[in-house]
Write an enzyme that holds these catalytic residues in place. Sequence first.
Site, PDB file in Angstrom:
ATOM      1  N   GLY B  41      23.881  60.634  72.345  1.00  0.00           N
ATOM      2  CA  GLY B  41      24.730  59.268  71.885  1.00  0.00           C
ATOM      3  C   GLY B  41      25.151  58.658  70.703  1.00  0.00           C
ATOM      4  O   GLY B  41      24.838  59.483  70.180  1.00  0.00           O
ATOM      5  N   LEU B  44      26.857  53.037  67.832  1.00  0.00           N
ATOM      6  CA  LEU B  44      26.279  52.788  66.359  1.00  0.00           C
ATOM      7  C   LEU B  44      25.378  53.548  65.981  1.00  0.00           C
ATOM      8  O   LEU B  44      25.386  54.555  65.304  1.00  0.00           O
ATOM      9  CB  LEU B  44      25.644  51.278  66.605  1.00  0.00           C
ATOM     10  CG  LEU B  44      27.419  50.618  66.393  1.00  0.00           C
ATOM     11  CD1 LEU B  44      27.549  48.935  66.228  1.00  0.00           C
ATOM     12  CD2 LEU B  44      27.833  51.265  65.581  1.00  0.00           C
ATOM     13  N   HIS B 267      22.741  36.882  78.895  1.00  0.00           N
ATOM     14  CA  HIS B 267      23.535  36.384  78.276  1.00  0.00           C
ATOM     15  C   HIS B 267      24.176  35.357  78.371  1.00  0.00           C
ATOM     16  O   HIS B 267      24.931  35.550  80.459  1.00  0.00           O
ATOM     17  CB  HIS B 267      24.586  37.824  77.932  1.00  0.00           C
ATOM     18  CG  HIS B 267      25.605  37.114  76.734  1.00  0.00           C
ATOM     19  ND1 HIS B 267      26.631  35.665  76.704  1.00  0.00           N
ATOM     20  CD2 HIS B 267      25.308  37.173  75.290  1.00  0.00           C
ATOM     21  CE1 HIS B 267      26.906  36.221  75.516  1.00  0.00           C
ATOM     22  NE2 HIS B 267      26.105  36.693  74.440  1.00  0.00           N
ATOM     23  N   ARG B 331      19.908  32.405  73.707  1.00  0.00           N
ATOM     24  CA  ARG B 331      20.441  32.930  74.965  1.00  0.00           C
ATOM     25  C   ARG B 331      19.257  33.027  75.914  1.00  0.00           C
ATOM     26  O   ARG B 331      19.776  32.389  76.628  1.00  0.00           O
ATOM     27  CB  ARG B 331      20.861  34.689  74.675  1.00  0.00           C
ATOM     28  CG  ARG B 331      21.656  34.973  73.414  1.00  0.00           C
ATOM     29  CD  ARG B 331      21.716  36.165  73.429  1.00  0.00           C
ATOM     30  NE  ARG B 331      23.332  36.997  72.404  1.00  0.00           N
ATOM     31  CZ  ARG B 331      23.388  37.940  72.172  1.00  0.00           C
ATOM     32  NH1 ARG B 331      23.209  38.951  72.676  1.00  0.00           N
ATOM     33  NH2 ARG B 331      24.071  37.833  71.939  1.00  0.00           N
ATOM     34  N   ARG B 435      16.620  38.833  72.294  1.00  0.00           N
ATOM     35  CA  ARG B 435      17.151  39.430  70.757  1.00  0.00           C
ATOM     36  C   ARG B 435      18.695  38.298  70.926  1.00  0.00           C
ATOM     37  O   ARG B 435      19.179  37.714  71.001  1.00  0.00           O
ATOM     38  CB  ARG B 435      18.059  40.276  70.795  1.00  0.00           C
ATOM     39  CG  ARG B 435      19.167  41.463  70.230  1.00  0.00           C
ATOM     40  CD  ARG B 435      19.741  42.515  70.554  1.00  0.00           C
ATOM     41  NE  ARG B 435      20.825  42.213  71.266  1.00  0.00           N
ATOM     42  CZ  ARG B 435      22.127  40.891  71.342  1.00  0.00           C
ATOM     43  NH1 ARG B 435      22.266  41.697  69.921  1.00  0.00           N
ATOM     44  NH2 ARG B 435      22.765  41.736  72.545  1.00  0.00           N
ATOM     45  N   LEU B 441      23.878  45.095  66.691  1.00  0.00           N
ATOM     46  CA  LEU B 441      25.049  45.638  65.445  1.00  0.00           C
ATOM     47  C   LEU B 441      23.834  46.279  65.088  1.00  0.00           C
ATOM     48  O   LEU B 441      23.376  47.536  64.042  1.00  0.00           O
ATOM     49  CB  LEU B 441      26.369  45.873  65.417  1.00  0.00           C
ATOM     50  CG  LEU B 441      27.222  44.485  66.708  1.00  0.00           C
ATOM     51  CD1 LEU B 441      28.200  44.381  65.984  1.00  0.00           C
ATOM     52  CD2 LEU B 441      27.232  46.478  67.572  1.00  0.00           C
TER      53      LEU B 441
END
Lengths: 225, 636, 256
Positions: B41, B44, B267, B331, B435, B441
Amino acid sequence: MGWFNTFINSSLGKKFIMALTGSFLIIFLIIHLIGNITLYFGPDAFNGYVKTLDVIKPLIRIIELVLLSAFIFHIFNGVRLWLENKQARPVTYKVNGSPENTTLFSRTMFVSGSVIFIFLVLHLGTFFWRFNVHDPQQLADSHQYYDIVVGFFQIWWYVLLYVIAMILLGFHLNHGFQSAFQTFGWNHKKYTPLIKKIGTAYAIIMAVGFASMPIYFFFFYGGNQ
Amino acid sequence: MTKLESKVPAGHISEKWTNHKFNMKLVNPSNKRKYTIIVVGTGLAGASAAASFGELGYNVLAFTFHDSARRAHSIAAQGGINASKNYQNDGDSTFRLFYDTAKGGDFRAREANVYRLAEVSGNIIDQCVAQGVPFAREYGGLLDNRSFGGAQVSRTFYARGQTGQQLLLGAVSALNRQIDKGTVKLFTRREMLDVVIVDGQAKGIIVRNLVTGEIEKYAAHAVVLATGGYSNVFFLSTNAMNCNATAIWRAHKKGAFFGNPCFTQIHPTCLPLHGESQSKLTLMSESLRNDGRVWVSKKKNDMRHPNDIPEEERDYYLERKYPSYGNLAPRDISSRAAKEVCDEGRGVNGGDAVYLDFSDAIKRLGKKVIEERYGNLFEIYETITGENPYEVPMKIYPAPHYTMGGLWVDYNLMSTVPGLFVIGEANFSDHGANRLGASALMQGLADGYFVIPYTMGDYLATYKPAAVKTDHPEFEKAAKEVKDLTNKLLSIKGKRTVDDLHKQLGRIMWNKVGMARSEQGLKEAIQEIRQLREEFWKNVNIPGSGEDVNQTLERAGRLADYFELGELMAIDALHRNESCGGHFRVEYQYEDGEAKRDDENFSYVAAWEFKDVGNWELHKEQLVFEYVKPSVRSYK
Amino acid sequence: MEAKKLNLKLKIWRQKNSNSVGSFVDYDVQVSPDASFLEMLDELNNRLEANNEEPIVFESDCREGICGTCGLVINGHPHGPLPKIATCQLHMRNFKDGETIWVEPFRAKAFPVIKDLMVDRSGFDKILQAGGYISVNTGGAPDANSIPVPKDAASEAFDAAACIGCGACVAACKNASAMLFVSAKISHLGLLPQGQPERYIRVQRMIKVMDELGFGSCTNTYACEAECPKGISVTNIARMNRDYVRAKFTSKIAEV
């Protein structure tokens, strides 16, 4: 000088050569047009102009040498870029969107350039060769430059070719002018729109200026009688 | 007996990581080049880890199924990245970021991990700026911040609406630098299909070359999975088309426990569905909620144009229910509130959508400011829907977006398989049951840049894993298994397409393992998923061969894993008799509809051990809260 | 409440692999105007799969116009006829009922076709690996606010950094030149204070690799800018030209 070889053979370097030689030719055309305008003022003016050039022959020869190399490099690099760029897309598109995302002028640089090249050869043959190589002494004495030029401008196919070439020259210059600035890296939000306008104006002046002469002498000039 | 050891170091929470770093064993610089690390992968987490390993001097083999490292789905993150820099002088601190994240996660994350995340958050910003990430700036040239859901301070750093893209380009540039130096070798268009375990330690992977179809073997001293989340189990999600769970699932089947699979995030601000052919859902950055106001009509099945619904007939339900956070409520709460009003029939035209309205903000700040803040998001919206959000309120609806669950890891980010590390969204993570925005990120980069480079060294120095070659029988065995599976899939030649079956699975998951779950629904889901899985193995059709590009085969392999994962998600959701964060069980709610958490019985990480298809054993890691006291998570 | 479906004729390039010769194949489709272009292809592929035919290979991932994976030439335009969007953001409402649509892969020597509409754009990464970065190790960075960056410099750098690396510039250019892409990367780093130390070595190294990969050169037609889904400006190419000339003529660093 390895770095210089790398530079001029790089894709950016080749562009740079095109822009540099192109810029020189752009300046040359201005001077050439100013000189040619003397045609409108009759045989004495034009012949006088040619004679004046004769007086400073050594200087002219140097300039001609530079001019020649500018042409050679411009043409050589142009053809080389065209060939390389064709190789960069071996399979072409079935549908081409370029009419919508580019200008006609920018797309046709090779075509306009090729026609101008053909014209150039003819042009040199008719005028440069006659004025400089083919018994120039006799010409100088008899002041026949004017007659030669006007004579050619009475030939319909020559005039037609001349005018077509000048239109394409305008196309070529319209793109070439602003393109040179871009290649030199002079692209600025404030000035680039102005440069493009100046380029278009320049291209029109050159095309109209040069093409007007054969048209004038073909249609409106009664002959040399 | 539990097999789970969290390895959280002793000491005060603010000193744990510092002490741990000191106590960890180091690998001598000249020995580092003798070690090879596989990173799967290149998002980030993966890109930052691979680059950092390369800088340290390890040999790194990095893998991605994309054609380029920079395509990983981290690139699509819009809003921003949190860091407790306190540049705004509004009272932020490491402890506050830690507190907000732990509370936002509904007290289902490991305290020490969350604290470490907050602790290194500032370094991430420093690192990214040094790499040339063009964060938003004030006129004085210093960094700008914005606020985000679930926090009362402005700690989110952003790069227009493309923060993920810019951070990923930064991480990938660091990776590229190491590729240039030769420390990292990048393998593109390779999909990991198995992990190879030799003598109980992860020693390599089996991949399929997606161009030639070849099954390839790679050996290393340790393996890092940074392969993202599994929202695509729902078929429709905001994840990219190719995001999948295969890497972590195959690792799970080889012994890595799966933590909290039912913790998925829906979301709140995505574009609603347009029809059957919909392939994915598009996210609209949550940052829109900073200035947009969410509302529905007070009437049911109100067919009027939104601009014709007068102010007094609008219900700004988030502002009404949660006055102190209003439109910035976390959220899970926002998503559920949207579902509630739509279930009442008060959604847009009685359907599944609510309005997100900018008219007040445009009046207050002017169109120019709004354009500056959200211009590109508005453009995206208009491109997709054909409506201009400056004039007509946006329509939004919740969509699966992120999975807090993932492979269980200890404090060192190592799974239950020694030598197999899991970072980023792929691990069960620091986000608990929910989250917060702009934290994904942060976690991806924290894991990759600032955690795993240390803990990997400790593993290598402590375990001193022996070098193994790819001709080892375990490699042969794993490669053969992968080939057999491929051949099996190709030989079914049934009647149904992969997408057709995936859509059906997605509907089961969305309806019964989605935003609101019930015991009965989950039990039904388990049965339905099993039946569908059987049908898949009898009746799927995959045209073409395994010897060249075959995207259907790729998707079929991923779907095969989703059936098993989907079942485990339902099992996990069924066993967790409480509501917390993204996991909402209709049986466990207060009278006003708020989630009813059960700290007495469920304050643990559920880590599932794979026994056989359809058979798992539950292990529990008890969560101890010493520094934040679990409270009812109120955003009122 | 789906709108009336459109009937379309697709002419899609099919090519078995990089060594074989491709050709166009006709497909008739019915599609909702609200569907995206790629969703239309999904539906078509689903139909092909149901008939046990090999589906059309095309690439896409995020479907939000940011990952740069997708890229088809639709009726002669990379990413379709609309400006500033990627293929995945193109919706069928932009086409007329009964229309014929030609779908081709990005065509360039440096982007060989792998299969059908899938091409190999790894050349872009090779260019980036030759200096498209700022050399800073993890952990060594100073405080983020210790380097003030003027807002407009950051903004201009961002405009260049917005490049998604899709390759539409190469596909659109009549010379298959990669200069818009390369210049965007060079500008992004070259406009920021952090990127200054390596500015002139970077431009030389990246251009060297770009030239080796067989991309054409720029003749300033600006098709790239017109077709770029992110509106990357050709000003970047001018900046790259300037940096390159300066690097070659004035920089003291050894030849690269």
